[in-house]
Design an enzyme around this catalytic site. Structure first.
Site, mmCIF file in Angstrom:
data_model
loop_
_atom_site.group_PDB
_atom_site.id
_atom_site.type_symbol
_atom_site.label_atom_id
_atom_site.label_comp_id
_atom_site.label_asym_id
_atom_site.label_seq_id
_atom_site.Cartn_x
_atom_site.Cartn_y
_atom_site.Cartn_z
ATOM 1 N N ASP A 198 -3.985 24.445 -16.707
ATOM 2 C CA ASP A 198 -3.309 23.157 -16.589
ATOM 3 C C ASP A 198 -1.840 23.450 -16.336
ATOM 4 O OD1 ASP A 198 -5.655 21.874 -17.108
ATOM 5 O OD2 ASP A 198 -5.198 21.416 -19.203
ATOM 6 N N ASP B 169 -13.566 12.740 -15.860
ATOM 7 C CA ASP B 169 -13.288 12.806 -17.305
ATOM 8 C C ASP B 169 -14.131 11.740 -17.975
ATOM 9 O OD1 ASP B 169 -11.361 14.780 -16.912
ATOM 10 O OD2 ASP B 169 -9.748 13.322 -16.681
#
Lengths: 192, 250
Positions: free
Chosen positions: B11, B130
């Site tokens: 990330d 997600d």
């Protein structure tokens, strides 16, 4: 000098990065004179066969490639375009290899994407790589087996993972994306 | 035989690798280029980079670090975060990414999936989903997990495949950063419903979690971040362990 063929279906940047990491300089070119003068020519490719072949033909690059005398390495779509014919867009290929390029039949997930091992390897490309090295593949069409086959891979069915005839070498997988194993194969080609 | 893929995820926040718990409390985890190189050398099969702050701050993905990564590694890598137009997609591909991951932008405009697939091929387009288990259904969330959508995970995965997605990256928000294991049930439900590869993500804590996701679901890849960044699982040990369980691993 090593020349990487510039056309509308190139993953030229990845190939250039891999050559640079091996300490080689290369040019990216579609100039027939530069291609003919190169020590080695790499014919990469990610894209659609019909569109790519139309582009090459419009610039007579198909004839330039066919006439090359130095070692040539086709990668992925580059390999498929060196074959006789592709079902993708019903495309006549450059015809160095008499293999046919067909769409994978139903069976497993398509595209065939990820690391898979080679079998039945032979020849200079696979020096120091053992008999079942893993390489990275991404493709929906495959080349049938034939006299020029120098490695096979099994996915849904066994197909040509690598071809060789005279000064023409070709691989279905991406050596430029296959970590150290891929670099070793590229080095074997550059050592020819 | 085709191998199952072990995929470290980095990330990215302002050019640095970060890791949070359930998408929050970000902790610095190092320089992305150095980490990427280390993972490649340790045997990672692919890498995923997600610019996690991109969408809601409306920044575009930093093509500079993408080029640096492309020059430093020679395994496939996916870049996501802030890819909301064909033009941005083209820039990131041009910088050297092999695949693009799109999430909120695909939910807002599913045509983006088709447009990128038409230009660069379906193998280039990963749709990241997600999902969290809310009131008895696995709901899809956008904007880094902040915004609920109308979609269930299975329905959105099917729709994304129809639009031309080449792969689904399925993150269970329940699991993300907790190390309690992958969410096997929703991973299998999504993988069974579509004909493109699924990467399971969210919750990896132990080598056994990877073995479970590969033996109990049809996922072909497993993604993790914190266990790799903070060293609790070393990739060579993980691969050795999975091989000992007769899982097909490079």
């Amino acid at each position: 000098m090593i020349a990487i063929l510039k056309y509308n279906a190139g993953n030229t940047r990845s190939v250039l990065n891999a050559l640079n990491s091996l300490g080689y300089e290369a040019c990216i070119s579609d100039d027939p004179v530069q291609l003919q003068a190169a020590d080695k020519v790499i014919f990469p490719g990610v894209g659609e066969a019909g569109t790519a072949m139309a582009y090459l033909k419009a610039r007579q690059l198909d004839q330039v490639i066919r006439a090359l005398k130095q070692p040539v390495l086709g990668i992925c779509l580059g390999m498929q375009l060196l074959c006789a014919h592709s079902e993708e867009g019903d495309t006549a290929g450059i015809g160095i290899f008499d293999n046919q390029v067909k769409r994978f039949p139903p069976g497993l997930l398509v595209p065939h994407m990820g690391w898979n091992n080679l079998e039945n390897t032979s020849g200079a490309l696979f020096k120091d790589l053992g008999q079942s090295a893993d390489f990275y593949f991404v493709h929906t069409y495959y080349a049938t087996q034939g006299v020029a086959t120098v490695a096979t891979t099994d996915y849904i069915l066994p197909f040509s993972a690598a071809l060789q005839k005279d000064n023409f070498y070709a691989v279905q997988f991406h050596p430029e994306k296959s970590a150290q194993t891929g670099l070793t194969l590229l080095e074997n080609f550059l050592d020819l | 035989m085709l191998k199952k893929r072990i995929i470290p995820c980095l990330d990215i926040n302002n050019g640095r690798t970060v890791k949070g718990i359930r998408f929050e409390n970000l902790v610095d985890a190092g320089d992305p280029v150095a980490l990427a190189k280390r993972y490649m050398e340790e045997g990672a099969d692919e890498l995923v980079f997600l610019d996690i702050t991109a969408t809601h701050e409306r920044r575009t993905t930093l093509t500079e670090w993408v080029s640096l990564v492309a020059a430093a590694i020679n395994i496939p890598f996916t870049v996501g975060g802030g890819i909301h137009s064909l033009a941005t997609a083209a820039r990131v591909i041009e910088a050297g990414a092999d695949k693009l991951s799109i999430n909120s932008a695909a939910l807002a405009n599913p045509d983006l999936i088709s447009n990128i697939a038409a230009q660069f091929g379906t193998q280039c387009v990963t749709v990241a989903i997600d999902t969290d288990y809310i009131d008895g259904t696995w709901k899809v969330f956008s904007h880094g997990g902040r915004k609920a959508t109308k979609w269930s995970a299975v329905d959105w995965a099917k729709a994304a495949e129809q639009c031309g997605a080449g792969e689904i990256l399925l993150t269970s928000m329940q699991g993300d950063g907790t190390r309690f294991g992958f969410s096997l049930e929703i991973t299998e439900a999504v993988a069974a419903a579509i004909n493109i590869p699924v990467i399971a993500s969210g919750g990896a804590g132990r080598p056994e979690d990877f073995a479970q996701v590969f033996t109990q679901t049809r996922a072909t890849g497993a993604l993790a971040a914190s266990v790799f960044h903070f060293g609790s699982i070393a990739i060579p040990d993980l691969k050795q362990y999975l091989k000992s369980k007769n899982i097909s691993i490079r």
